[in-house]
Each structure stands twice: as C-alpha cells, then as structure tokens.
Scaffold this active site. Structure first.
Site, PDB file in Angstrom:
ATOM      1  N   GLU A   1       0.824  -1.220   0.000  1.00  0.00           N
ATOM      2  CA  GLU A   1       0.000   0.000   0.000  1.00  0.00           C
ATOM      3  C   GLU A   1       0.859   1.272   0.000  1.00  0.00           C
ATOM      4  O   GLU A   1       0.523   2.250  -0.639  1.00  0.00           O
ATOM      5  CB  GLU A   1      -0.893  -0.021   1.245  1.00  0.00           C
ATOM      6  CG  GLU A   1      -2.067   0.930   1.166  1.00  0.00           C
ATOM      7  CD  GLU A   1      -3.028   0.710   2.330  1.00  0.00           C
ATOM      8  OE1 GLU A   1      -3.576  -0.398   2.448  1.00  0.00           O
ATOM      9  OE2 GLU A   1      -3.197   1.646   3.128  1.00  0.00           O
ATOM     10  N   ASP A   2       1.961   1.240   0.717  1.00  0.00           N
ATOM     11  CA  ASP A   2       2.691   2.493   0.978  1.00  0.00           C
ATOM     12  C   ASP A   2       4.096   2.565   0.400  1.00  0.00           C
ATOM     13  O   ASP A   2       4.773   3.582   0.596  1.00  0.00           O
ATOM     14  CB  ASP A   2       2.785   2.732   2.501  1.00  0.00           C
ATOM     15  CG  ASP A   2       1.418   2.989   3.121  1.00  0.00           C
ATOM     16  OD1 ASP A   2       0.512   3.419   2.392  1.00  0.00           O
ATOM     17  OD2 ASP A   2       1.255   2.740   4.322  1.00  0.00           O
TER      18      ASP A   2
HETATM   19  P1  NDP Z   1      -5.931   8.729   7.225  1.00  0.00           P
HETATM   20  O1  NDP Z   1      -6.267   7.449   6.561  1.00  0.00           O
HETATM   21  O2  NDP Z   1      -5.471   9.877   6.391  1.00  0.00           O
HETATM   22  O3  NDP Z   1      -4.842   8.525   8.331  1.00  0.00           O
HETATM   23  C1  NDP Z   1      -4.949   7.482   9.239  1.00  0.00           C
HETATM   24  C2  NDP Z   1      -3.865   6.478   8.944  1.00  0.00           C
HETATM   25  O4  NDP Z   1      -2.594   7.091   9.107  1.00  0.00           O
HETATM   26  C3  NDP Z   1      -3.892   5.332   9.894  1.00  0.00           C
HETATM   27  O5  NDP Z   1      -4.822   4.359   9.468  1.00  0.00           O
HETATM   28  C4  NDP Z   1      -2.453   4.873   9.845  1.00  0.00           C
HETATM   29  O6  NDP Z   1      -2.393   4.048   8.685  1.00  0.00           O
HETATM   30  C5  NDP Z   1      -1.653   6.143   9.585  1.00  0.00           C
HETATM   31  N1  NDP Z   1      -0.955   6.803  10.723  1.00  0.00           N
HETATM   32  C6  NDP Z   1       0.293   7.307  10.665  1.00  0.00           C
HETATM   33  N2  NDP Z   1       0.629   7.885  11.822  1.00  0.00           N
HETATM   34  C7  NDP Z   1      -0.426   7.755  12.659  1.00  0.00           C
HETATM   35  C8  NDP Z   1      -0.659   8.154  14.003  1.00  0.00           C
HETATM   36  N3  NDP Z   1       0.250   8.822  14.738  1.00  0.00           N
HETATM   37  N4  NDP Z   1      -1.854   7.866  14.570  1.00  0.00           N
HETATM   38  C9  NDP Z   1      -2.800   7.203  13.860  1.00  0.00           C
HETATM   39  N5  NDP Z   1      -2.642   6.801  12.561  1.00  0.00           N
HETATM   40  C10 NDP Z   1      -1.447   7.065  11.959  1.00  0.00           C
HETATM   41  O7  NDP Z   1      -7.159   9.197   8.136  1.00  0.00           O
HETATM   42  P2  NDP Z   1      -8.604   9.481   7.675  1.00  0.00           P
HETATM   43  O8  NDP Z   1      -8.567  10.217   6.404  1.00  0.00           O
HETATM   44  O9  NDP Z   1      -9.335   8.219   7.760  1.00  0.00           O
HETATM   45  O10 NDP Z   1      -9.154  10.474   8.774  1.00  0.00           O
HETATM   46  C11 NDP Z   1      -9.925  10.023   9.864  1.00  0.00           C
HETATM   47  C12 NDP Z   1     -11.333  10.550   9.762  1.00  0.00           C
HETATM   48  O11 NDP Z   1     -11.311  11.968   9.681  1.00  0.00           O
HETATM   49  C13 NDP Z   1     -12.106  10.034   8.568  1.00  0.00           C
HETATM   50  O12 NDP Z   1     -13.199   9.280   9.041  1.00  0.00           O
HETATM   51  C14 NDP Z   1     -12.551  11.266   7.787  1.00  0.00           C
HETATM   52  O13 NDP Z   1     -13.947  11.271   7.540  1.00  0.00           O
HETATM   53  C15 NDP Z   1     -12.223  12.412   8.677  1.00  0.00           C
HETATM   54  N6  NDP Z   1     -11.544  13.474   7.968  1.00  0.00           N
HETATM   55  C16 NDP Z   1     -11.643  14.721   8.487  1.00  0.00           C
HETATM   56  C17 NDP Z   1     -10.985  15.767   7.919  1.00  0.00           C
HETATM   57  C18 NDP Z   1     -11.060  17.065   8.591  1.00  0.00           C
HETATM   58  O14 NDP Z   1     -10.327  17.970   8.230  1.00  0.00           O
HETATM   59  N7  NDP Z   1     -11.889  17.223   9.606  1.00  0.00           N
HETATM   60  C19 NDP Z   1     -10.242  15.610   6.656  1.00  0.00           C
HETATM   61  C20 NDP Z   1     -10.173  14.256   6.183  1.00  0.00           C
HETATM   62  C21 NDP Z   1     -10.809  13.237   6.843  1.00  0.00           C
HETATM   63  P3  NDP Z   1      -1.356   2.810   8.487  1.00  0.00           P
HETATM   64  O15 NDP Z   1      -1.747   1.658   9.325  1.00  0.00           O
HETATM   65  O16 NDP Z   1      -1.540   2.517   7.021  1.00  0.00           O
HETATM   66  O17 NDP Z   1      -0.050   3.380   8.830  1.00  0.00           O
END
Ligand code: NDP
Ligand code: ZN
Length: 190
Positions: free
Chosen positions: A74-75
């Site tokens: 994925e990354d």
């Molecule tokens: P992302 O998918 O962009 O980011 C989450 C992912 O980042 C995790 O699944 C993990 O993936 C990785 N990661 C890396 N560092 C961390 C860390 N320190 N803590 C947790 N995760 C980390 O997130 P979403 O886009 O899903 O955002 C979450 C929610 O926010 C969504 O439900 C969306 O609707 C909402 N949202 C809100 C916005 C706003 O501005 N209010 C904008 C965009 C989304 P991995 O396991 O692959 O490393």
C-alpha cells in the site's frame, strides 16, 4: 540458493519473520509516521509484531511476517508479485487481503474495509485487528500533526466499525482494541 526464498523458513519458522523485518525496514526506510515527532515508519509494523506475539501469544510465522509486511504494498514501491516470489503465496495472500486499493476514493476505501472485514481469512483478521489497535495507540500517544479532535474521533469510530466486523477472531486482541478505544474516547471527551 537465494537466501530470501520461502523454503528457508521450513525448518526455522523465525527465518521468514526476520527476513520480513529486514525487507520491511528497507522498503519503509524513508517514510515517517504522521505523529508530531515523525517517528520512523518501521516502528508501526514492529508494533504489530509486538502486539501479536508478545501480548496476544500469536506464533504463526505467516501472520507475524504478514504483519511486518502489511503496509509495504500500500505504501511503498512493492508489488504483491514480489512478495509472492520472496515470501511465498500464503504471506502474499494475507498482505493482499489487508491492502487497500489506492485507486479508489478514500471514502470508498474506508467503507470497503468495513464491508469486507468479516470475509477476510483468519490470518488477515489477526493482522487487521493488530493494525487498528496499533493505530489507536499511536493516536492516543501522539495524534497525527494537525488533526482536530473531531477528526481523531471520526477515525476512532471508523476503526471500531471495522473491528466490530472482526469480533470472534481473537479474545486478547479484541480486548486490547477495546481498551485503547475506551482510552481514546475518554481522552477526546476531556
Ligand atoms: P488517514 O487514513 O489519512 O490517516 C490514518 C492512517 O494514518 C492510519 O490508518 C495509519 O495508517 C496512519 N498513521 C500514521 N501515523 C499515525 C498516528 N500517529 N496515529 C494514527 N494513525 C497514523 O485518516 P482518515 O482520512 O481516515 O481520517 C480520519 C477521519 O477523519 C475520517 O473518518 C474522515 O472522515 C475524517 N476526515 C476529516 C478531515 C477534517 O479535516 N476534519 C479531513 C479528512 C478526513 P497505516 O496503518 O496505514 O499506517
Ligand atoms: Zn498499518
């Protein structure tokens, strides 16, 4: 014989896990997590390994190696075909099941995880459970830079939706998720 071929693991189950750790470290070497300190990305696959092996007692080398490799396709610039050549079809198959299709819009990918979690194989369910728990632990300890409380809450609720579809897979892992989910929700409500 090439030291990376899957046959190496037949007599020594740890061999494939150590090789997967080396491979993941190499592929993720220039990546950082989203926390304020921008921690090395490899800390995340290692957190899954620790959770599965040390906390949940999972000893299946296919699960442990797949956990280490779970974000490589994925990354990073890694294909499933390459994983199959290096680690064999079982591990490549588990990684395939936990890899999002990045050509799809984000909202579709997130809903797809919820919709398909219950149909994953047991090994992929273990990796998925550990991934969601590790990410919530990261979120509690050090949320991604710039995320609002609402965004963190949204992420936690979505992770729980996925995990709720995985229930009945592994009691300890599910309990570990529930614990950090509770911590996350109360921390964000404070
Ligand atoms: P992302 O998918 O962009 O980011 C989450 C992912 O980042 C995790 O699944 C993990 O993936 C990785 N990661 C890396 N560092 C961390 C860390 N320190 N803590 C947790 N995760 C980390 O997130 P979403 O886009 O899903 O955002 C979450 C929610 O926010 C969504 O439900 C969306 O609707 C909402 N949202 C809100 C916005 C706003 O501005 N209010 C904008 C965009 C989304 P991995 O396991 O692959 O490393
Ligand atoms: Zn992950």
């Amino acid at each position: 014989m090439d030291s990376s071929v899957p046959e190496q693991g037949v007599n020594d189950p740890w061999s494939v896990v150590v090789t997967a750790l080396q491979f993941a470290a190499d592929r993720h070497c220039h990546q950082r997590r989203k926390d304020k300190a921008a921690s090395p990305y490899i800390n995340h696959p290692i957190a899954l390994l620790h959770l599965l092996h040390q906390e949940a007692g999972v000893i299946d080398p296919v699960v442990l190696a797949s956990a280490l490799l779970h974000d490589t396709v994925e990354d990073t610039d890694t294909s499933l075909a390459e994983l199959e050549t290096r680690f064999g079809p079982e591990i490549a198959g588990v990684v395939a099941q936990v890899t999002d299709d990045k050509s799809l819009p984000k909202a579709v990918r997130k809903q797809h995880q919820v919709d398909h979690a219950s149909s994953l194989c047991d090994r992929a369910k273990l990796v998925k459970l550990a991934d969601k728990t590790a990410n919530l632990r990261d979120l509690v300890a050090s949320p991604p830079a710039g995320w609002s409380v609402t965004r963190c809450q949204d992420y936690c609720r979505w992770a729980k939706q996925v995990v709720d579809e995985l229930r009945g897979t592994h009691q300890t892992l599910e309990a570990q998720f529930d614990q950090v989910y509770g911590e996350a929700i109360s921390q964000m409500a404070a």
